[in-house]
Design a protein around this motif. Structure first.
Motif, short mmCIF file in Angstrom:
data_model
loop_
_atom_site.label_atom_id
_atom_site.label_comp_id
_atom_site.label_asym_id
_atom_site.label_seq_id
_atom_site.Cartn_x
_atom_site.Cartn_y
_atom_site.Cartn_z
N LEU A 269 -6.44 -0.47 -1.21
CA LEU A 269 -5.65 -1.04 -2.29
C LEU A 269 -4.24 -0.52 -2.16
N ASP A 270 -3.29 -1.43 -2.09
CA ASP A 270 -1.88 -1.06 -2.04
C ASP A 270 -1.19 -1.76 -3.19
N TYR A 271 -1.15 -1.08 -4.35
CA TYR A 271 -0.59 -1.71 -5.54
C TYR A 271 0.88 -2.07 -5.37
N THR A 272 1.57 -1.37 -4.47
CA THR A 272 2.99 -1.68 -4.29
C THR A 272 3.21 -3.04 -3.66
N ARG A 273 2.16 -3.65 -3.11
CA ARG A 273 2.29 -5.02 -2.57
C ARG A 273 2.42 -6.05 -3.69
N ASP A 274 1.85 -5.77 -4.84
CA ASP A 274 1.83 -6.73 -5.95
C ASP A 274 3.19 -6.74 -6.65
N ASN A 289 5.49 -7.68 -2.18
CA ASN A 289 6.27 -6.74 -1.38
C ASN A 289 5.78 -6.83 0.06
N PRO A 290 6.57 -7.32 1.00
CA PRO A 290 6.06 -7.57 2.35
C PRO A 290 5.74 -6.30 3.14
N ARG A 291 6.30 -5.16 2.75
CA ARG A 291 6.08 -3.95 3.53
C ARG A 291 5.30 -2.89 2.78
N GLY A 292 5.05 -3.06 1.52
CA GLY A 292 4.42 -1.99 0.76
C GLY A 292 5.40 -0.86 0.53
#
Length: 852
Positions: A269-274, A289-292
Motif C-alpha cells: 500500500l502506497d497511500y502517497t499514490r492516491d 502521484n506517478p512516483r509515490g
C-alpha cells in the motif's frame, strides 16, 4: 528530520530484544494444526506450512508440501530447500523473510522490530485455525493474524496496528515472501467502471500518472528474476509449473500495488499514490502521484484506536489452473458469507416516465403485480425494486400514505400519489410471492427534501456536499438528481444502518443493491479512507447478524469496492445497458479465473438482443454469472419467455455447477469468433463447458479443458435438458471435445460430471411359449448392443433399442445373462432366472368344426 526518524527505528529495534517464554500450545482442526513454542509459531495443514520467529518477527519458513515436500501433520520433517528445480517436487518458497514493513513518518519500520509477546489460538467456525500473534513495539503495539484451512494451499494474513500516540502512515506491506531470483513475476490489476470503461478504452480525457486504460484486467509480466512493479491486487511468482501467489482484499485505488524485486514478492500500500479518488468522474479525470513519496495522501492513526490493514491471501499453485483454484476455495469456503445464487429481476428498466421523469422508475403496486406475474413465469427468485420505492432518499421509507412523496399534492389523480398502500411492503410481498423482496439503495447520498437532512444538517459532507446540494436543489428532478446526489459524511452511517436493519427485520427485505457510492473527503469530519472503511464495517456488521441477506455492490463506476472487497461480501452489478452477448461473455472471459463469474451481475435478454441472437445463446452466456433480468420484461414476447424458462430451470438444478470457478478458453469473445468458458471444480471433477460460435467461420472446434484430474471418467449431459451425450475420460477432456455448431451465433452447453454406473434392468418373460428377455432402464440410450447368454452359450444378440429378444434354444429353468456394451466401451452384466414357459397347442378352427 533524518536524525529523528533514525531514532524512532533504533528505539523500535532496541525494545524487541526478545519476548518472555511461554508454555507450549497446540490447536488442531482436521488436517490444520497450530503450535506455539518458546521461540517459534507454526501454522499449517496437509499441503502447506508457515513458521514465524518470536523474538523478532519473521517468516522462517513458507512451504508448499505437495508433490514431495514432507512435514505433514505438523511434524518437523524436512522441506526441500529452495533453488532451481527444487520446487518441482514441492518445497520451500521463503525462509527468513519479513512479513511486512511499515512506512511511518517517512521511516521504514520492519516487522523484525516487533516481538511476539503472546499468541492466541482458536478454531474457526467454518473450519481451520486462527493464530493471533500480539506484537510489542515502542509506541506501537500490533497484531499479526494468520489463518489456515483444511486442504487449502495458502494462508490468510492481516496486520492490526494499535498506536499509543498519533502516527502518520504513508505506506505498508500486507505480506511479502523471499521467493528467490529464479521466479518469474506476473501482476494483475482489476478494474470496474462499466458505465464508461469498454474494451479499447484509452483512459480519461485528462490524467496524471497511470491513466488506467484498457478493460477490466490489466496484466503485466517480466522475465525470470527481473523487477516488476505496478498497480495490482494479485501477484504471482512462478518457478516452472509451480507458483507462489498473493491476493490483497482491497479495491483498485492507485495505492494498491504489487512489486517483485531482488527475489522478493510484495503486496504493498502506497497511500502517497492516491490524490483524487472520485469514481463517477474517472472517465474525465484521473489524478494520482506517478512516483509515490510524501506528496500524496497518508493515513493518520489515532492513539488507542486499532487500525486494521487489509487482509492478504498467500498461497501456492502446483500446476496450470491451481493458483486461482486455491484462492477460489478460500474465498467461497471461508471468506465469503454464503449467499443464494438467486436469479433476480431488477425494476430499473421498467420505466416509461409515467410517474417521474428522472431516475425513478414506474413501479407502483399495480405495475409490481403485473411484472411479478411475468417474473414468476421466467423463474425469478428475487424481485428487486430499483430507485422509486422510497419517498425520499435519505429517509428510506416506502412511498406510502404514511411517508408520501414531497411532490404529492394530496389528490388521487396526482402522478406522485403514494405508490404503495402500506409502509412495510406487506402488499408488495404478497404481490411478488413466493419471490424474495430486494431493494435498491444509494446509502451514502440523500435528497435535499429529506426529513433526516433537515433534522441533521451537520451530516452534510463539506465542502463537496454544499456544491452537490446546490446542484440538486436547482434541478431536483433531473436524472439522478431525482434520487438525490448529495453526500453524507460518516456521521450518518448509524442512521443508514438503522434504516437497513429496519427493512430486513420489519419489511422482509432479503437483498440490497447499493449504488451511487463515492468516497469523499469531508472537511473536519472524515477523509476518503475513513468513509470507505466505515461503510465496509457497516456492511460487515449487518451481514454478520443477517447472513441470509444478500448485499450487491454496483460497480459500474470505478473506485467503489471492486474487486476483492465487493466479491468477498456478495455479488456485483457490473454492466449497465443492454450489451450484446460478446461483451457479456468478454466480461466473464476477461476476469476469469481470478474474479468469480457467479458474482458478476449482467442483464439477461437485455433490450432486444433476442431479435439478433438465439434465446438459447443469450441464456447460455448468462449461466456462469449473477443472472439478472434488468430490462422491462413486459416487452418480452411469450415465445421468448417460454424459450428462456428451461434455461432458468437448468440453472436452478445445477446452481452448484455454475457457481464455481470459471476458466477462459479459446479466444477473447470480443473478437466475435469461437470462444468458450469452463465452469469447474478440479477436486470433484465436475463442471460445464459452454461453447459459442458467435460469427466464427468454422462449424466445428476442438475445445480442451483445463485442470482436469487424471484417471477419471465423465458423463457429458446436454443443457438445458440433461440429456446424456457421451462418456469420456480425463485424457479425452485434456485433448479436447469436438463441438459442432451448424449455424453462426449458436451455442452448446455440456455438463461434465463424474460418470455414474449405468442404470439398466434385465426383464424376462414368456412370448408364444418361449422365454423372452429385454434390457431396459434410464440409461438404455447409452447401450450400443446386447448379448443374451444361457448356459454359457450366446442365444441372441441385439444391436437396436429396445434390446428385446426371444431366446431360441434356451432351456426353461436356467439362468440368463445379458452383457450390455455401452457406446463408451463399458460392459454391464445383468442376470435373471428364466421363467417356465408353456407351449400352448393351436386352437381348432371353428369353421372347420362346423363343416364336420
Amino acid at each position: 528530520m533524518r536524525g529523528r526518524r533514525a531514532a524512532v527505528v533504533v528505539a523500535l529495534v532496541a525494545l524487541c530484544a526478545g519476548a518472555a517464554p511461554a508454555a507450549a500450545q497446540e490447536q488442531r482442526d482436521g488436517d490444520v494444526y497450530a503450535r506455539v513454542e518458546a521461540g517459534e509459531v507454526v501454522l499449517g495443514n496437509a499441503v502447506a506450512e508457515r513458521r514465524w520467529s518470536r523474538a523478532a518477527l519473521r517468516t522462517t519458513l513458507l512451504a508448499d508440501k505437495r508433490g514431495g515436500g514432507r512435514g505433514g501433520g505438523g511434524g518437523r520433517a524436512a522441506v526441500p530447500r529452495s533453488g532451481a528445480g527444487a520446487r518441482g517436487g514441492g518445497g520451500r518458497w521463503s525462509a527468513g523473510g519479513r512479513d511486512f514493513p511499515l512506512s511511518v513518518a517517512g521511516a521504514e519500520i520492519g516487522c523484525e522490530a516487533f516481538a511476539v509477546r503472546a499468541v492466541e489460538l482458536e478454531r474457526l467456525p467454518r473450519g481451520g485455525v486462527r493464530v493471533r500473534m500480539r506484537l510489542s513495539g515502542p509506541g506501537l503495539a500490533a497484531q499479526r493474524i494468520a489463518e489456515a484451512y483444511p486442504g487449502i494451499a495458502g494462508f490468510r494474513t492481516q496486520t492490526i496496528l494499535e498506536p499509543s500516540a498519533a502516527l502518520t502512515l504513508t505506506g505498508a506491506t500486507l505480506d511479502e515472501a523471499a521467493v528467490g531470483a529464479e521466479a518469474t513475476p506476473t501482476i494483475h490489476a482489476f478494474r470496474a467502471g462499466a458505465d464508461w470503461r469498454q474494451p479499447g478504452y484509452d483512459g480519461p480525457d485528462v490524467s496524471v500518472g497511470d491513466p488506467h486504460g484498457g478493460t477490466w484486467r490489466a496484466t503485466q509480466t517480466a522475465q525470470a528474476g527481473a523487477s516488476l512493479e505496478g498497480p495490482a491486487q494479485w501477484l504471482s511468482a512462478a518457478d516452472g509449473e509451480r507458483s507462489l501467489f498473493m491476493v490483497m482484499e482491497r479495491n483498485d485505488f492507485p495505492s494498491s500495488r504489487a512489486r517483485f524485486a531482488d527475489g522478493v514478492a510484495r503486496l504493498e500500500l502506497d497511500y502517497t499514490r492516491d490524490v483524487v479518488i472520485l469514481g463517477p468522474l474517472e472517465e474525465q479525470l484521473h489524478v494520482e502521484n506517478p512516483r509515490g513519496g510524501e506528496a500524496g495522501r497518508a493515513r493518520t492513526l489515532a492513539p488507542g484506536r486499532p487500525f486494521a490493514l487489509e487482509a492478504a491471501f498467500t498461497g501456492f499453485g502446483d500446476h496450470d489452473g491451481d493458483e486461482p483454484w486455491q484462492f477460489h476455495r478460500y474465498l467461497v469456503e471461508h471468506r465469503l458469507t454464503p449467499y443464494r445464487k438467486a436469479v433476480t429481476f431488477n425494476s430499473n428498466g421498467t420505466d416509461a416516465n409515467r410517474i417521474s421523469t428522472g431516475a425513478k422508475d414506474d413501479m407502483d403496486l399495480a405495475t409490481t403485480t403485473a411484472v411479478a406475474a411475468i417474473a414468476r413465469r421466467l423463474g425469478v427468485d428475487t424481485f428487486i425494486l430499483d430507485d422509486g420505492w422510497q419517498a425520499r432518499s435519505g429517509d428510506w421509507q416506502p412511498d406510502s400514505p404514511e411517508f408520501p412523496e414531497p411532490r404529492w399534492d394530496g389528490s388521487a389523480e396526482s402522478k406522485f400519489r403514494p405508490r404503495f398502500p402500506d409502509p412495510r411492503f406487506e402488499a408488495v410481498r404478497k404481490a411478488i410471492a413466493p419471490m424474495d423482496l430486494g431493494l435498491w439503495m444509494s446509502p451514502m447520498h440523500f435528497h435535499p427534501t429529506s426529513r433526516t437532512f433537515a433534522a441533521n444538517p451537520s451530516w452534510l459532507c463539506q465542502p463537496a456536499g454544499s456544491a452537490l446540494l446546490a446542484l440538486n436543489t436547482a434541478e431536483p428532478e433531473s436524472s439522478s438528481n431525482e434520487a438525490g446526489i448529495v453526500e453524507w459524511n460518516t456521521a450518518a452511517i448509524g442512521h443508514i444502518e438503522a434504516r437497513i436493519r429496519d427493512a430486513v427485520v420489519n419489511w422482509g427485505v432479503r437483498y440490497y443493491k447499493f449504488d451511487f457510492m463515492a468516497w469523499l473527503d469531508c472537511a473536519g469530519q472524515n477523509d476518503v479512507y475513513e468513509m470507505h472503511d466505515e461503510f465496509l464495517a457497516m456492511i460487515d456488521r449487518i451481514q454478520a447478524d443477517h447472513p441470509h441477506v444478500t448485499f450487491q455492490i454496483d460497480e459500474t463506476n470505478d473506485y467503489r469496492l471492486f474487486p476483492f472487497e465487493s466479491v468477498s461480501r456478495g455479488p456485483s452489478w457490473f454492466q449497465n445497458g443492454q450489451p450484446a452477448p460478446e461483451l457479456l461473455l468478454h466480461n466473464l472471459w476477461n476476469l476469469s479465473p481470478y474474479v468469480p463469474g457467479f458474482s458478476l451481475g449482467q442483464d439477461v435478454l437485455g433490450g432486444e438482443n433476442w431479435r439478433e441472437h438465439p434465446v438459447s445463446t443469450l441464456m447460455a452466456a448468462a449461466l456462469p454469472s449473477h443472472i439478472t433480468f434488468f430490462s422491462d420484461i413486459r416487452k418480452l414476447p411469450d415465445d421468448v419467455i417460454d424459450q428462456a424458462r428451461p434455461w432458468v430451470d437448468f440453472h436452478a438444478r445445477h446452481r452448484d455447477v455454475f457457481g464455481q470457478m470459471v476458466y477462459p478458453l479459446l479466444e477473447d469473445p470480443i473478437e466475435k469468433g469461437w470462444t468458450a468458458l469452463q465452469s469447474w471444480d478440479p477436486d470433484r471433477g465436475r463442471g460445464a463447458l459452454l461453447a459459442f460460435r458467435q460469427d466464427g467461420a468454422e462449424t466445428e472446434r476442438r475445445i480442451a479443458l483445463r485442470n482436469v484430474p487424471g484417471g477419471r471418467r465423465f458423463d457429458l449431459l446436454e443443457g438445458p435438458t440433461d440429456r446424456y451425450v457421451a462418456t469420456v475420460t480425463s485424457e479425452d477432456l485434456r485433448r479436447g471435445i469436438e463441438v459442432r455448431l451448424a449455424a453462426r451465433r449458436e451455442s452448446r452447453v455440456l455438463l461434465v460430471v463424474p460418470a455414474r454406473p449405468v442404470r439398466l434392468a434385465l426383464r424376462v418373460g414368456c412370448a408364444r411359449g418361449r422365454p423372452r428377455a429385454s434390457v431396459r432402464g434410464p440409461d438404455a440410450g447409452r447401450v450400443a448392443r446386447v448379448a443374451f447368454v444361457v448356459g454359457g452359450r450366446t442365444v441372441a444378440r441385439d444391436g437396436r433399442a429396445p434390446f428385446a429378444r426371444r431366446l431360441r434354444g434356451a432351456h426353461r429353468g436356467r439362468r440368463v445373462r445379458a452383457r450390455a456394451m455401452t457406446h463408451d466401451g463399458r460392459v454391464v452384466t445383468l442376470r435373471a432366472r428364466l421363467p417356465r414357459c408353456t407351449l400352448r397347442a393351436a386352437r381348432p378352427d371353428r369353421r372347420a368344426r362346423g363343416r364336420s
